[in-house]
Design a protein around this motif. Sequence first.
Motif, PDB file in Angstrom:
ATOM      1  N   VAL A   1       0.849  -1.186   0.000  1.00 34.03           N
ATOM      2  CA  VAL A   1       0.000   0.000   0.000  1.00 34.03           C
ATOM      3  C   VAL A   1       0.886   1.238   0.000  1.00 34.03           C
ATOM      4  O   VAL A   1       1.850   1.325   0.761  1.00 34.03           O
ATOM      5  CB  VAL A   1      -0.915   0.019   1.244  1.00 34.03           C
ATOM      6  CG1 VAL A   1      -1.800   1.261   1.245  1.00 34.03           C
ATOM      7  CG2 VAL A   1      -1.763  -1.241   1.289  1.00 34.03           C
ATOM      8  N   GLY A   2       0.545   2.222  -0.862  1.00 38.11           N
ATOM      9  CA  GLY A   2       1.270   3.494  -0.857  1.00 38.11           C
ATOM     10  C   GLY A   2       2.441   3.501  -1.811  1.00 38.11           C
ATOM     11  O   GLY A   2       2.294   3.208  -3.004  1.00 38.11           O
ATOM     12  N   ASP A   3       3.629   3.801  -1.269  1.00 44.47           N
ATOM     13  CA  ASP A   3       4.844   4.008  -2.071  1.00 44.47           C
ATOM     14  C   ASP A   3       5.125   2.813  -2.971  1.00 44.47           C
ATOM     15  O   ASP A   3       5.105   1.664  -2.534  1.00 44.47           O
ATOM     16  CB  ASP A   3       6.029   4.231  -1.133  1.00 44.47           C
ATOM     17  CG  ASP A   3       7.212   4.885  -1.825  1.00 44.47           C
ATOM     18  OD1 ASP A   3       7.294   4.796  -3.062  1.00 44.47           O
ATOM     19  OD2 ASP A   3       8.045   5.481  -1.132  1.00 44.47           O
ATOM     20  N   ASN A   4       5.418   3.097  -4.243  1.00 41.35           N
ATOM     21  CA  ASN A   4       5.724   2.032  -5.201  1.00 41.35           C
ATOM     22  C   ASN A   4       7.168   1.550  -5.125  1.00 41.35           C
ATOM     23  O   ASN A   4       7.529   0.570  -5.768  1.00 41.35           O
ATOM     24  CB  ASN A   4       5.428   2.503  -6.632  1.00 41.35           C
ATOM     25  CG  ASN A   4       3.941   2.687  -6.877  1.00 41.35           C
ATOM     26  OD1 ASN A   4       3.130   1.932  -6.351  1.00 41.35           O
ATOM     27  ND2 ASN A   4       3.591   3.696  -7.651  1.00 41.35           N
ATOM     28  N   ASN A   5       8.010   2.267  -4.363  1.00 42.80           N
ATOM     29  CA  ASN A   5       9.396   1.844  -4.207  1.00 42.80           C
ATOM     30  C   ASN A   5       9.450   0.677  -3.227  1.00 42.80           C
ATOM     31  O   ASN A   5       9.168   0.833  -2.038  1.00 42.80           O
ATOM     32  CB  ASN A   5      10.252   3.003  -3.687  1.00 42.80           C
ATOM     33  CG  ASN A   5      10.280   4.162  -4.660  1.00 42.80           C
ATOM     34  OD1 ASN A   5      10.272   3.964  -5.864  1.00 42.80           O
ATOM     35  ND2 ASN A   5      10.313   5.375  -4.135  1.00 42.80           N
ATOM     36  N   LEU A   6       9.791  -0.490  -3.731  1.00 40.91           N
ATOM     37  CA  LEU A   6       9.732  -1.694  -2.913  1.00 40.91           C
ATOM     38  C   LEU A   6      11.070  -1.973  -2.234  1.00 40.91           C
ATOM     39  O   LEU A   6      12.001  -2.483  -2.841  1.00 40.91           O
ATOM     40  CB  LEU A   6       9.306  -2.892  -3.768  1.00 40.91           C
ATOM     41  CG  LEU A   6       7.892  -2.820  -4.361  1.00 40.91           C
ATOM     42  CD1 LEU A   6       7.561  -4.104  -5.098  1.00 40.91           C
ATOM     43  CD2 LEU A   6       6.854  -2.557  -3.273  1.00 40.91           C
ATOM     44  N   TYR A   7      11.168  -1.592  -0.955  1.00 34.85           N
ATOM     45  CA  TYR A   7      12.347  -1.919  -0.163  1.00 34.85           C
ATOM     46  C   TYR A   7      12.245  -3.365   0.323  1.00 34.85           C
ATOM     47  O   TYR A   7      13.215  -3.950   0.767  1.00 34.85           O
ATOM     48  CB  TYR A   7      12.451  -0.958   1.022  1.00 34.85           C
ATOM     49  CG  TYR A   7      12.423   0.482   0.583  1.00 34.85           C
ATOM     50  CD1 TYR A   7      13.547   1.068   0.002  1.00 34.85           C
ATOM     51  CD2 TYR A   7      11.263   1.238   0.691  1.00 34.85           C
ATOM     52  CE1 TYR A   7      13.521   2.374  -0.444  1.00 34.85           C
ATOM     53  CE2 TYR A   7      11.235   2.550   0.246  1.00 34.85           C
ATOM     54  CZ  TYR A   7      12.359   3.120  -0.325  1.00 34.85           C
ATOM     55  OH  TYR A   7      12.321   4.410  -0.776  1.00 34.85           O
ATOM     56  N   LEU A   8      11.056  -3.906   0.222  1.00 30.76           N
ATOM     57  CA  LEU A   8      10.764  -5.297   0.569  1.00 30.76           C
ATOM     58  C   LEU A   8       9.935  -5.874  -0.572  1.00 30.76           C
ATOM     59  O   LEU A   8       8.992  -5.248  -1.023  1.00 30.76           O
ATOM     60  CB  LEU A   8       9.968  -5.341   1.879  1.00 30.76           C
ATOM     61  CG  LEU A   8       9.496  -6.686   2.395  1.00 30.76           C
ATOM     62  CD1 LEU A   8      10.693  -7.527   2.832  1.00 30.76           C
ATOM     63  CD2 LEU A   8       8.537  -6.488   3.560  1.00 30.76           C
ATOM     64  N   THR A   9      10.288  -7.048  -1.057  1.00 28.00           N
ATOM     65  CA  THR A   9       9.579  -7.629  -2.191  1.00 28.00           C
ATOM     66  C   THR A   9       8.546  -8.655  -1.748  1.00 28.00           C
ATOM     67  O   THR A   9       8.569  -9.144  -0.617  1.00 28.00           O
ATOM     68  CB  THR A   9      10.565  -8.314  -3.156  1.00 28.00           C
ATOM     69  OG1 THR A   9      11.180  -9.426  -2.476  1.00 28.00           O
ATOM     70  CG2 THR A   9      11.629  -7.348  -3.630  1.00 28.00           C
ATOM     71  N   GLU A  10       7.655  -8.986  -2.667  1.00 29.67           N
ATOM     72  CA  GLU A  10       6.645 -10.017  -2.405  1.00 29.67           C
ATOM     73  C   GLU A  10       7.312 -11.354  -2.115  1.00 29.67           C
ATOM     74  O   GLU A  10       6.888 -12.097  -1.218  1.00 29.67           O
ATOM     75  CB  GLU A  10       5.706 -10.138  -3.605  1.00 29.67           C
ATOM     76  CG  GLU A  10       4.596 -11.150  -3.416  1.00 29.67           C
ATOM     77  CD  GLU A  10       3.624 -11.180  -4.572  1.00 29.67           C
ATOM     78  OE1 GLU A  10       2.824 -12.141  -4.645  1.00 29.67           O
ATOM     79  OE2 GLU A  10       3.655 -10.254  -5.406  1.00 29.67           O
ATOM     80  N   ASP A  11       8.373 -11.663  -2.859  1.00 30.28           N
ATOM     81  CA  ASP A  11       9.089 -12.927  -2.637  1.00 30.28           C
ATOM     82  C   ASP A  11       9.678 -12.982  -1.227  1.00 30.28           C
ATOM     83  O   ASP A  11       9.674 -14.040  -0.577  1.00 30.28           O
ATOM     84  CB  ASP A  11      10.211 -13.096  -3.667  1.00 30.28           C
ATOM     85  CG  ASP A  11       9.672 -13.448  -5.046  1.00 30.28           C
ATOM     86  OD1 ASP A  11       8.512 -13.882  -5.136  1.00 30.28           O
ATOM     87  OD2 ASP A  11      10.419 -13.290  -6.035  1.00 30.28           O
ATOM     88  N   ALA A  12      10.192 -11.830  -0.754  1.00 33.88           N
ATOM     89  CA  ALA A  12      10.787 -11.794   0.583  1.00 33.88           C
ATOM     90  C   ALA A  12       9.727 -12.030   1.659  1.00 33.88           C
ATOM     91  O   ALA A  12       9.982 -12.706   2.655  1.00 33.88           O
ATOM     92  CB  ALA A  12      11.488 -10.457   0.806  1.00 33.88           C
TER      93      ALA A  12
END
Length: 239
Positions: free
Chosen positions: A41-52
């Motif tokens: 939700v929110g920021d599109n910058n993914l510091y954490l991924t779905e795979d993680a």
Amino acid sequence: MRINWDYIKLAFLSVAVVALYGFADQRNQKRMVDNVSVKFVGDNNLYLTEDAVNKLLIQNYGPLKNTPKEQLVLNTIEEVILSNDMVKNAQVYLTVNGELVSKIVQRKPIGRIEGVSKFYLDDKGERMPLSKHHSARVPIITGKITGKSLEDAYVILDYINKDDFLRKNVIGIHIEDEGKYQLKFRMENFVVNLGGVDNLNKKFSNFMAFYAKAAKDNSLEEYTAVSLEFNNQVVCTKI
């Protein structure tokens, strides 16, 4: 004796409803998790991924797909996701179609510390680890990094992030000492000696007035330093 059929019908109907509800509830409990999804939700910058996130869940629970729904404790799943340093908030729920959804709000970095230790400061002033998935475009903080200077740097960053011009143009904060902070701008050659974090509103108001006039006069390139350290003054050093 006269039989009240209305009461009998009502009682029968109540029993039927309770039975159907119990049957539906029992059937629902026996259903399996059909799918597992992660939504940021929110920021599109993914510091954490779905795979993680999926890997984190598997490490704690094993594969969740095809797990009986009654075995899931959603609160504990949320706690596991929140244990990740990149997560600010998490909500886990099951849909009527049997999908296990994790809605995640990531922490938001507003500054990056480049010292002996390297990390972000988030929008709450807390330390946040760097991400191997994404590098945030935020001001770089250098110099004498201490607990007090980081607190002051957060105050400056918080102010900068609330101003559209400053947010787009300030690219660095250099800590000369506690109470002596210097700003670096994206497009300008001069540095801004801010001094301490007192009276930031007045200091930046004075700076914006100077900047607007110097830009109008095409004289910004003539300066090497702009000082806001003195009360109600802008002191400039020319090339």
